[in-house]
Write a protein that holds these residues in place. Structure first.
Motif, PDB file in Angstrom:
ATOM      1  N   GLU A  54      29.298 -24.495 -56.390  1.00 25.61           N
ATOM      2  CA  GLU A  54      29.342 -24.195 -57.820  1.00 25.61           C
ATOM      3  C   GLU A  54      29.396 -25.506 -58.598  1.00 25.61           C
TER       4      GLU A  54
ATOM      5  N   GLU B  28      26.561 -30.818 -49.841  1.00 25.96           N
ATOM      6  CA  GLU B  28      26.308 -29.597 -50.581  1.00 25.96           C
ATOM      7  C   GLU B  28      26.832 -29.695 -52.005  1.00 25.96           C
TER       8      GLU B  28
ATOM      9  N   ARG C  91      33.324 -27.395 -55.181  1.00 25.44           N
ATOM     10  CA  ARG C  91      32.915 -27.191 -56.567  1.00 25.44           C
ATOM     11  C   ARG C  91      32.796 -28.549 -57.236  1.00 25.44           C
TER      12      ARG C  91
ATOM     13  N   GLY D  23      34.432 -25.113 -44.562  1.00 26.64           N
ATOM     14  CA  GLY D  23      33.294 -24.215 -44.453  1.00 26.64           C
ATOM     15  C   GLY D  23      32.923 -23.543 -45.752  1.00 26.64           C
ATOM     16  N   HIS D  24      33.781 -23.659 -46.777  1.00 24.98           N
ATOM     17  CA  HIS D  24      33.456 -23.112 -48.086  1.00 24.98           C
ATOM     18  C   HIS D  24      32.973 -24.261 -48.964  1.00 24.98           C
ATOM     19  N   ALA D  25      31.853 -24.037 -49.599  1.00 25.18           N
ATOM     20  CA  ALA D  25      31.249 -25.111 -50.375  1.00 25.18           C
ATOM     21  C   ALA D  25      32.195 -25.575 -51.476  1.00 25.18           C
TER      22      ALA D  25
ATOM     23  N   TYR E 285      25.317 -22.659 -47.925  1.00 28.03           N
ATOM     24  CA  TYR E 285      26.219 -23.359 -48.827  1.00 28.03           C
ATOM     25  C   TYR E 285      25.638 -23.346 -50.245  1.00 28.03           C
TER      26      TYR E 285
ATOM     27  N   GLU F 224      42.646 -26.129 -39.774  1.00 31.43           N
ATOM     28  CA  GLU F 224      42.575 -24.675 -39.818  1.00 31.43           C
ATOM     29  C   GLU F 224      42.517 -24.150 -38.400  1.00 31.43           C
TER      30      GLU F 224
ATOM     31  N   THR G  32      30.326 -22.445 -38.524  1.00 31.44           N
ATOM     32  CA  THR G  32      30.125 -23.576 -39.415  1.00 31.44           C
ATOM     33  C   THR G  32      30.450 -24.878 -38.708  1.00 31.44           C
TER      34      THR G  32
ATOM     35  N   THR H  76      37.591 -29.311 -53.389  1.00 30.94           N
ATOM     36  CA  THR H  76      37.378 -28.733 -52.071  1.00 30.94           C
ATOM     37  C   THR H  76      38.596 -27.916 -51.670  1.00 30.94           C
ATOM     38  N   HIS H  77      38.337 -26.881 -50.878  1.00 33.36           N
ATOM     39  CA  HIS H  77      39.445 -26.045 -50.426  1.00 33.36           C
ATOM     40  C   HIS H  77      39.262 -25.741 -48.945  1.00 33.36           C
ATOM     41  N   ALA H  78      39.090 -24.490 -48.564  1.00 31.82           N
ATOM     42  CA  ALA H  78      39.022 -24.154 -47.145  1.00 31.82           C
ATOM     43  C   ALA H  78      37.772 -24.736 -46.508  1.00 31.82           C
TER      44      ALA H  78
END
Length: 801
Positions: A161, A534, A262, A258-260, A158, A91, A78, A254-256
């Motif tokens: 949600e 995204e 919400r 590379g993870h889309a 991606y 990270e 990513t 947003t969190h980690a």
């Protein structure tokens, strides 16, 4: 800058080291670090380059107010561009590259542009690239423009949600005032949701020695536990980035990496803004050099990440809160030289980064220069919602004025910089009382850019706007602050004026000889901070971008061996039966021409238009005359776009004096509905015209062919077939329920369209198939229907047109 970690300080997890690289060099941070805090802790001075001159830039702010450090970040497979280093959490294994710099931030080949700054001031491109033609230079300029690069693969995989949410009270900001407001409201039984953009609640609380007699960490933990025990919701790493129509608030969670993210579309009955305030820069020659940073950033780096930016520090400030903050740095061994910026001009010494300060005959080398020109309340969301601002001369800042409906500002966002007073405001606001702004112990000596000041004094660090640029704009008669913004690019892009606007407004006011409030502010527009692309994309892709519509009779078509395909957004039978498609389609055409073809016409548009002005409205919308259409009759008609292009054709049935049924093409139903709705609201009284799309409420079986009349008689729909001319409409009954019957033809043969409530569609279809066997009737698909239309010369809008 000789930064180092201080043992026992910060909220990071020192048991979890995280290796990473920046511009090819290996470093190590800890869980809880941001990219910026990890780099500063590793002694990295230059984190990026400015937009126009490619000057070296260090960290200015410790969170969303930093305009300088923007990274391209890669981890595993990513890669994301333009990640703000101060708000992106570290990270393991991240590969960081500074944007707008090559081959690295420390050495950028385009840094030589700064040598030509005399010829590259504000508006130079408007004046320079006009001859012989702008388009001759445009490709090269556009290639150099922008911060970072976006590849086509950025959004691959991606799926953000997107959630609709609501609450009685939304508290924006998890600092001291926000936590107390949320707790008070939750314990009073209100449905409360608190959002904060950091991973750990508390805001600037950790910069204090104690709160209510407790260590900051213990106090925040107690507030959080009380809110959750009372049923309140807490959303961390969630940014309220904009307020939109009808009180909709956009939240990016947003969190980690590379993870889309919400997207939460939050609607709240009441909103409390506890968004805090930002440190303002102080303008002086060479104030943009790495090592010059805000006082609050230095305090935050220590409080949250355990990073002391240097042992020998200079402090330039003009307000009473600065000393309290500086004391936190002294407690861990920092030596702070307090310099009064009002005592004489200050200049940062020359070099690629700060090595010292000079004031008059006095010069000294420092690890970092900390500045604080006053506090600016964060009022972006307030202005998004339509709230007014008022100028406060005591605080030298714009404060929330007349409030938008249902919104209250408290704490530093309201200009209340005393903690006890802010907490009292929070408790009052939680009960619905307005936050009355009381007296303050905060004292400030105005310190704004001065016309004619020597040296290059930087106002916008990201876009290289100097005091001289503002002077040029004023001299060239750009009197509006909005024109100043566009002519100089001050306060644009990701910074959105967080660090630059107040100094820019004050400078323009000084050059024009006007008070700052008379100059006004630029327009506050969402998003307040950059949000990932995204986030907007969400699930809207492939089939979810254009959802496939399903027929009420799909199960029956499958049972009869239909070859289903997408036609105009609907899953419809192309033909029926096994064997070569060409043979099956030709056989269906012969059946319809010789006997009866049974066709599922459910997707045909069934848009009801009603009301006293419906007749005049449809007469306007259709190209041909519709006002003479009498009840019980049908007329072919077509609509045009404003450019004269054929938009749709179909038939219009008049069901009664004030009720019409628009039967448009199957693939155009959504477009026609929007077309009608747009014109209904433009130049018409919407209370006299009503539009209802009933397409999917009805199932339609089309009976077409020489034996169509016999087929209709067998169905026994309760109508007189002898008194049913072509292009007429009748209302009948099927199994005791309403049936709408239109005698129209899209094949050229005698045809009837029978519409019944969707729940009865399967019964009608099965009855027609069973009753039709004796006369040679059989189902036909859309391919056969298209052939018959072509044989009769009936055009298909969007293809033949």
């Amino acid at each position: 800058m000789t930064a180092r970690r201080i043992e026992g300080r910060g909220l990071i997890d020192r048991t979890r080291p995280l290796p990473f690289t920046f511009d090819g060099t290996r470093h190590r941070g800890f869980a809880g670090d941001t990219l910026a805090s990890a780099l500063v802790a590793n002694g990295v001075r230059i984190l990026g380059r400015s937009f126009k001159y490619h000057r070296p830039r260090g960290l200015w702010g410790a969170w969303s107010d930093d305009p300088n450090a923007i990274m391209s970040v890669k981890r595993a497979k990513t890669e994301l561009p333009n990640c703000p280093a101060a708000t992106t959490y570290l990270e393991e294994g991240m590969v960081l590259r500074a944007v707008n710099a090559w081959p690295s931030a420390a050495f950028d080949v385009k840094g030589g542009l700064d040598w030509f700054h005399r010829w590259l001031g504000a508006g130079f491109y408007y004046k320079t690239f006009m001859w012989p033609h702008w388009h001759l230079f445009e490709p090269a300029i556009r290639h150099m423009a922008g911060l970072g690069a976006v590849s086509d693969a950025v959004l691959d995989g991606y799926i953000a949600e997107q959630v609709h949410a609501q609450c009685a009270l939304l508290v924006v900001g998890g600092g001291a005032a926000g936590l107390v407001a949320a707790r008070s409201a939750a314990e009073a039984g209100q449905d409360v949701c608190l959002v904060d953009d950091q991973s750990v609640l508390g805001g600037g609380v950790y910069q204090r020695a104690e709160v209510d007699g407790q260590p900051p960490t213990d106090w925040v933990t107690a507030q959080k536990a009380a809110i959750e025990a009372a049923g309140g919701r807490l959303l961390t790493q969630t940014t309220a980035f904009g307020v939109y129509d009808h009180g909709l608030i956009g939240l990016a969670e947003t969190h980690a990496f590379g993870h889309a993210p919400r997207l939460l579309r939050m609607r709240a009955a009441r909103v409390i803004l506890a968004t805090g305030a930002l440190d303002r820069p102080i303008t002086f020659p060479e104030n943009d050099r790495p090592g010059v940073m805000s006082l609050s950033a230095a305090a935050e780096l220590l409080a949250r990440y355990g990073v002391l930016v240097g042992r020998s520090l200079a402090l330039l400030a003009n307000h009473s809160r600065a000393e309290e903050t500086a004391q936190r740095l002294r407690e861990v061994g920092a030596e702070i030289d307090v310099i009064d910026p009002a005592a004489g001009p200050v200049t940062a010494t020359q070099g690629r980064h700060v090595t010292g300060l000079r004031q008059g005959d006095r010069a000294r080398v420092y690890d970092a220069v900390l500045t604080s020109g006053g506090l600016t309340p964060l009022v972006h969301l307030w202005r998004h919602a339509g709230g007014r601002l008022t100028w406060c001369a005591d605080r030298q800042a714009f404060l929330p004025g007349d409030a938008p409906d249902g919104m209250t500002a408290i704490g530093a966002a309201n200009g209340t910089f005393d903690l006890d007073t802010a907490l009292a405001e929070a408790r009052a606001a939680a009960t619905g009382h307005p936050a009355a702004r009381g007296p303050t112990s905060y004292r400030l000596t105005p310190l704004w850019p001065k016309p004619g000041a020597p040296g290059r004094q930087w106002i916008d660090f990201q876009h290289d706007v100097t005091l001289k640029d503002v002077e040029v704009a004023a001299r060239e008669n750009y009197v509006s602050v909005e024109h100043l913004k566009r002519y100089t690019t001050l306060g644009m892009a990701s910074d959105q004026g967080k660090t630059a606007n107040m100094s820019g407004l004050a400078a323009l006011a000084a050059f024009q000889g006007r008070p700052i409030p008379d100059v006004g502010t630029t327009t506050f527009r969402p998003p307040y901070v950059p949000v990932p692309l995204e986030l907007y994309r969400g699930h809207h892709r492939e089939e979810l971008w254009h959802p496939l519509k399903r027929l009420p009779l799909e199960a029956d078509h499958r049972a009869q061996g239909a070859a289903l395909g997408e036609y105009g957004g609907w899953l419809r039978p192309g033909w029926y039966g096994e064997g070569p498609p060409e043979q099956r389609i030709a056989a269906e055409v012969r059946t319809a021409r010789r006997a009866v073809g049974l066709f599922d016409g459910s997707p045909l548009g069934k848009i009801e238009v009603m009301g006293p002005d419906a007749e005049a409205f449809l007469n306007f919308v259709y190209y041909n005359t519709m006002r003479t259409l009498t009840p019980g009759r049908i007329r072919y008609g077509f609509m045009l776009t404003e450019g004269g292009i054929v938009f749709d054709d179909g038939v219009l049935a008049r069901l009664g004096p004030e009720q019409f049924l628009v039967s448009c093409s199957s693939s155009h139903v959504d477009g026609v509905r929007q077309h009608l709705e747009a014109w209904r609201q433009d130049g018409n009284d919407p209370d006299r015209i009503f539009i209802h799309d009933a397409t999917q409420a009805w199932a339609t079986v089309t009976v077409t062919g020489p034996a169509a009349r016999a087929m209709m008689a067998a169905l026994d729909l309760g109508i007189d077939l002898d008194a049913f001319p072509h292009m007429a409409y009748r209302q009948g009954l099927w199994r005791g329920r309403e049936a709408r019957i239109a005698r129209v033809s899209f094949s050229g043969d005698r045809s009837y369209e029978v519409s019944v409530p969707a729940s009865l569609g399967a019964e009608l279809w099965r009855s027609a198939v069973d009753l039709g066997r004796d006369i040679g009737a059989a189902p036909i698909g859309i391919e056969a229907m298209s052939i018959m239309r072509a044989e009769k010369g009936f055009i298909i809008i969007g293809k033949d047109t």
